[in-house]
Design a protein around this motif. Structure first.
Motif, PDB file in Angstrom:
ATOM      1  N   LEU A  13       0.858  -1.181   0.000  1.00  0.00           N
ATOM      2  CA  LEU A  13       0.000   0.000   0.000  1.00  0.00           C
ATOM      3  C   LEU A  13       0.891   1.227   0.000  1.00  0.00           C
ATOM      4  O   LEU A  13       1.703   1.409   0.913  1.00  0.00           O
ATOM      5  CB  LEU A  13      -0.918   0.013   1.229  1.00  0.00           C
ATOM      6  N   ILE A  14       0.753   2.071  -1.002  1.00  0.00           N
ATOM      7  CA  ILE A  14       1.524   3.295  -1.114  1.00  0.00           C
ATOM      8  C   ILE A  14       0.645   4.439  -0.634  1.00  0.00           C
ATOM      9  O   ILE A  14      -0.368   4.760  -1.273  1.00  0.00           O
ATOM     10  CB  ILE A  14       1.984   3.563  -2.565  1.00  0.00           C
ATOM     11  N   HIS A  15       1.000   5.045   0.490  1.00  0.00           N
ATOM     12  CA  HIS A  15       0.172   6.092   1.082  1.00  0.00           C
ATOM     13  C   HIS A  15       0.583   7.474   0.591  1.00  0.00           C
ATOM     14  O   HIS A  15       1.737   7.714   0.239  1.00  0.00           O
ATOM     15  CB  HIS A  15       0.280   6.039   2.605  1.00  0.00           C
ATOM     16  N   GLY A  16      -0.394   8.384   0.573  1.00  0.00           N
ATOM     17  CA  GLY A  16      -0.124   9.770   0.238  1.00  0.00           C
ATOM     18  C   GLY A  16      -0.226  10.094  -1.231  1.00  0.00           C
ATOM     19  O   GLY A  16       0.190  11.172  -1.665  1.00  0.00           O
ATOM     20  N   THR A  17      -0.801   9.190  -2.034  1.00  0.00           N
ATOM     21  CA  THR A  17      -0.927   9.438  -3.464  1.00  0.00           C
ATOM     22  C   THR A  17      -2.084   8.641  -4.056  1.00  0.00           C
ATOM     23  O   THR A  17      -2.447   7.591  -3.539  1.00  0.00           O
ATOM     24  CB  THR A  17       0.369   9.072  -4.216  1.00  0.00           C
ATOM     25  N   LYS A  18      -2.667   9.189  -5.122  1.00  0.00           N
ATOM     26  CA  LYS A  18      -3.616   8.451  -5.951  1.00  0.00           C
ATOM     27  C   LYS A  18      -3.051   8.265  -7.351  1.00  0.00           C
ATOM     28  O   LYS A  18      -3.724   7.741  -8.234  1.00  0.00           O
ATOM     29  CB  LYS A  18      -4.954   9.197  -6.035  1.00  0.00           C
ATOM     30  N   ASP A  19      -1.812   8.693  -7.541  1.00  0.00           N
ATOM     31  CA  ASP A  19      -1.144   8.615  -8.836  1.00  0.00           C
ATOM     32  C   ASP A  19      -0.542   7.222  -9.004  1.00  0.00           C
ATOM     33  O   ASP A  19       0.414   6.856  -8.318  1.00  0.00           O
ATOM     34  CB  ASP A  19      -0.051   9.680  -8.906  1.00  0.00           C
ATOM     35  N   LEU A  20      -1.112   6.435  -9.912  1.00  0.00           N
ATOM     36  CA  LEU A  20      -0.674   5.047 -10.073  1.00  0.00           C
ATOM     37  C   LEU A  20       0.771   4.955 -10.545  1.00  0.00           C
ATOM     38  O   LEU A  20       1.530   4.088 -10.100  1.00  0.00           O
ATOM     39  CB  LEU A  20      -1.596   4.319 -11.060  1.00  0.00           C
ATOM     40  N   THR A  21       1.155   5.867 -11.438  1.00  0.00           N
ATOM     41  CA  THR A  21       2.530   5.837 -11.940  1.00  0.00           C
ATOM     42  C   THR A  21       3.533   6.161 -10.837  1.00  0.00           C
ATOM     43  O   THR A  21       4.563   5.492 -10.698  1.00  0.00           O
ATOM     44  CB  THR A  21       2.688   6.847 -13.104  1.00  0.00           C
ATOM     45  N   HIS A  22       3.217   7.177 -10.058  1.00  0.00           N
ATOM     46  CA  HIS A  22       4.099   7.552  -8.950  1.00  0.00           C
ATOM     47  C   HIS A  22       4.179   6.421  -7.926  1.00  0.00           C
ATOM     48  O   HIS A  22       5.259   6.104  -7.412  1.00  0.00           O
ATOM     49  CB  HIS A  22       3.590   8.832  -8.284  1.00  0.00           C
ATOM     50  N   ALA A  23       3.023   5.797  -7.642  1.00  0.00           N
ATOM     51  CA  ALA A  23       2.988   4.699  -6.672  1.00  0.00           C
ATOM     52  C   ALA A  23       3.858   3.534  -7.151  1.00  0.00           C
ATOM     53  O   ALA A  23       4.610   2.925  -6.380  1.00  0.00           O
ATOM     54  CB  ALA A  23       1.564   4.237  -6.445  1.00  0.00           C
ATOM     55  N   LYS A  24       3.757   3.230  -8.458  1.00  0.00           N
ATOM     56  CA  LYS A  24       4.584   2.139  -9.008  1.00  0.00           C
ATOM     57  C   LYS A  24       6.059   2.447  -8.908  1.00  0.00           C
ATOM     58  O   LYS A  24       6.874   1.562  -8.632  1.00  0.00           O
ATOM     59  CB  LYS A  24       4.209   1.897 -10.480  1.00  0.00           C
ATOM     60  N   SER A  25       6.428   3.716  -9.108  1.00  0.00           N
ATOM     61  CA  SER A  25       7.833   4.082  -9.047  1.00  0.00           C
ATOM     62  C   SER A  25       8.374   3.907  -7.632  1.00  0.00           C
ATOM     63  O   SER A  25       9.527   3.473  -7.441  1.00  0.00           O
ATOM     64  CB  SER A  25       8.039   5.520  -9.520  1.00  0.00           C
ATOM     65  N   ILE A  26       7.572   4.249  -6.627  1.00  0.00           N
ATOM     66  CA  ILE A  26       7.986   4.052  -5.240  1.00  0.00           C
ATOM     67  C   ILE A  26       8.150   2.568  -4.952  1.00  0.00           C
ATOM     68  O   ILE A  26       9.134   2.126  -4.344  1.00  0.00           O
ATOM     69  CB  ILE A  26       6.954   4.685  -4.280  1.00  0.00           C
ATOM     70  N   TYR A  27       7.189   1.779  -5.405  1.00  0.00           N
ATOM     71  CA  TYR A  27       7.221   0.326  -5.191  1.00  0.00           C
ATOM     72  C   TYR A  27       8.489  -0.281  -5.813  1.00  0.00           C
ATOM     73  O   TYR A  27       9.201  -1.068  -5.175  1.00  0.00           O
ATOM     74  CB  TYR A  27       5.984  -0.300  -5.799  1.00  0.00           C
ATOM     75  N   GLN A  28       8.735   0.103  -7.053  1.00  0.00           N
ATOM     76  CA  GLN A  28       9.891  -0.465  -7.748  1.00  0.00           C
ATOM     77  C   GLN A  28      11.217  -0.003  -7.133  1.00  0.00           C
ATOM     78  O   GLN A  28      12.180  -0.748  -7.098  1.00  0.00           O
ATOM     79  CB  GLN A  28       9.831  -0.092  -9.229  1.00  0.00           C
ATOM     80  N   ARG A  29      11.235   1.246  -6.636  1.00  0.00           N
ATOM     81  CA  ARG A  29      12.440   1.756  -6.029  1.00  0.00           C
ATOM     82  C   ARG A  29      12.799   1.005  -4.742  1.00  0.00           C
ATOM     83  O   ARG A  29      13.963   0.755  -4.443  1.00  0.00           O
ATOM     84  CB  ARG A  29      12.282   3.246  -5.717  1.00  0.00           C
ATOM     85  N   ILE A  30      11.765   0.603  -3.989  1.00  0.00           N
ATOM     86  CA  ILE A  30      12.003  -0.051  -2.706  1.00  0.00           C
ATOM     87  C   ILE A  30      12.093  -1.568  -2.842  1.00  0.00           C
ATOM     88  O   ILE A  30      12.961  -2.216  -2.245  1.00  0.00           O
ATOM     89  CB  ILE A  30      10.918   0.340  -1.694  1.00  0.00           C
TER      90      ILE A  30
END
Length: 339
Positions: A320-337
């Motif tokens: 769960l990526i908190h603080g965003t509804k931007d799917l692209t931004h959320a994916k980038s955080i996921y992939q970075r971590i």
């Protein structure tokens, strides 16, 4: 007969025979939020034999206004809702077998879980999952009870394969609410009203009083004092791909399930990996800590923070990526971590 159910047995619609049936039945609850926690408590107190609860989320402070099984301690510990519900329900009635499934209700999971289920209760917050529930209900001939609420508005419909229209049929006839609790808010009495409709229908099904099961679509607005009951017999569609003459169960195809979802009620994106696997949370916590992330966890999940970003990772790789509804931004955080 157990004394704790004596008042329920006195009710003519249930009686001793009905209580015996209830005690042998298995209910699958999809979702452990407002509707799920309320229905789960009603049925646990009623003495069902088994209850399986599926939920992908964990308890947060905003849940406490309407999700009746949870406490401030659950929020502090960030317990998954299914685990917190299981703990509370076992304290309410230790005779009931309660199984917690922490994860997303995907088509493969649903098909695995329904093998010995008598009734499915919809307590989800998205139509993608509901359509999968609808298809698995039709494929395996298991009745299910639809329910939804937002603001002061709620609705419910009981779906019996082979008898009533399915949800896919209904969508051709009834426009569903476009609001979510994120945009329209929600009051607890509306939740309780839907729970009452769903749990009453569940009890009818569990005692096998099929003539008593409501076949109309119920909707209401408690704030505006409106209540509507629509007969839906003519909504059944012969060409329906879920329940019609040449059904294909399209919503059980995993390719039709998105891998990213904006969660109801919060600036949060869920990301589900395309392949299932088990993470070592302890090992991952050590790795992320050395990279400068603030990591907290329990046996079920890790909460990872760095600056304004926060991600909660479950041991199946879901996040769960908190603080965003931007799917692209959320994916980038996921992939970075997680890579």
């Amino acid at each position: 007969m157990n004394e704790r159910y004596s008042r329920q047995v006195l009710f003519p619609g249930i009686g001793k025979e009905g209580q015996d049936k209830i005690s042998r039945k298995h209910v699958l609850m999809i979702g452990a939020g407002a509707l799920g926690s309320g229905n789960a408590e009603v049925l646990t107190r009623a003495g069902i034999g088994r209850l399986t609860i599926v939920d992908r989320d964990y308890v947060e402070a905003s849940n406490l206004q309407r999700q009746q099984l949870y406490t401030e301690e659950d929020v502090i510990e960030k317990l998954p809702k299914a685990a917190a519900a299981q703990k509370r329900l076992k304290a309410i009635n230790s005779d009931v077998e309660v199984k917690a499934v922490i994860g997303d209700a995907t088509p493969p999971m649903l098909e695995d879980l329904v093998k010995d289920v008598d009734v499915i209760i919809d307590a989800t917050d998205n139509f993608e999952t509901r359509m999968a529930i609808n298809d698995v209900s039709q494929k395996y001939s298991i009745p299910w009870i639809y329910g939804a609420c937002v603001g002061s508005y709620g609705m419910s419909f009981s779906i019996i394969p082979g008898k009533t229209p399915c949800l896919n049929c209904l969508l051709r006839t009834i426009p569903m609410q476009g609001l979510t609790c994120d945009t329209g808010g929600i009051i607890s009495p509306a939740v309780q009203m839907v729970i009452s409709h769903q749990s009453a229908e569940a009890l009818k099904m569990l005692v096998e009083d099929w003539d008593a099961v409501r076949t109309s679509f119920v909707s209401f607005d408690l704030w505006r004092n409106q209540y509507t009951s629509l007969k839906m017999g003519k909504a059944k569609f012969a060409g329906c791909l879920s329940c019609g003459e040449e059904r294909t169960y399209p919503y059980l195809d995993s390719e039709n399930m998105t891998k990213t979802t904006v969660l109801c009620g919060r600036d949060t994106v869920q990301i589900r990996p395309s392949t299932q696997g088990e993470l070592s949370l302890e090992k991952l916590a050590g790795q992320l800590s050395t990279l400068g992330y603030t990591v907290k966890g329990n046996p079920y999940l890790l909460s990872v923070e760095m600056g304004s970003e926060r991600m909660v990772i479950f041991n199946d790789g879901r996040a769960l990526i908190h603080g965003t509804k931007d799917l692209t931004h959320a994916k980038s955080i996921y992939q970075r971590i997680l890579g």
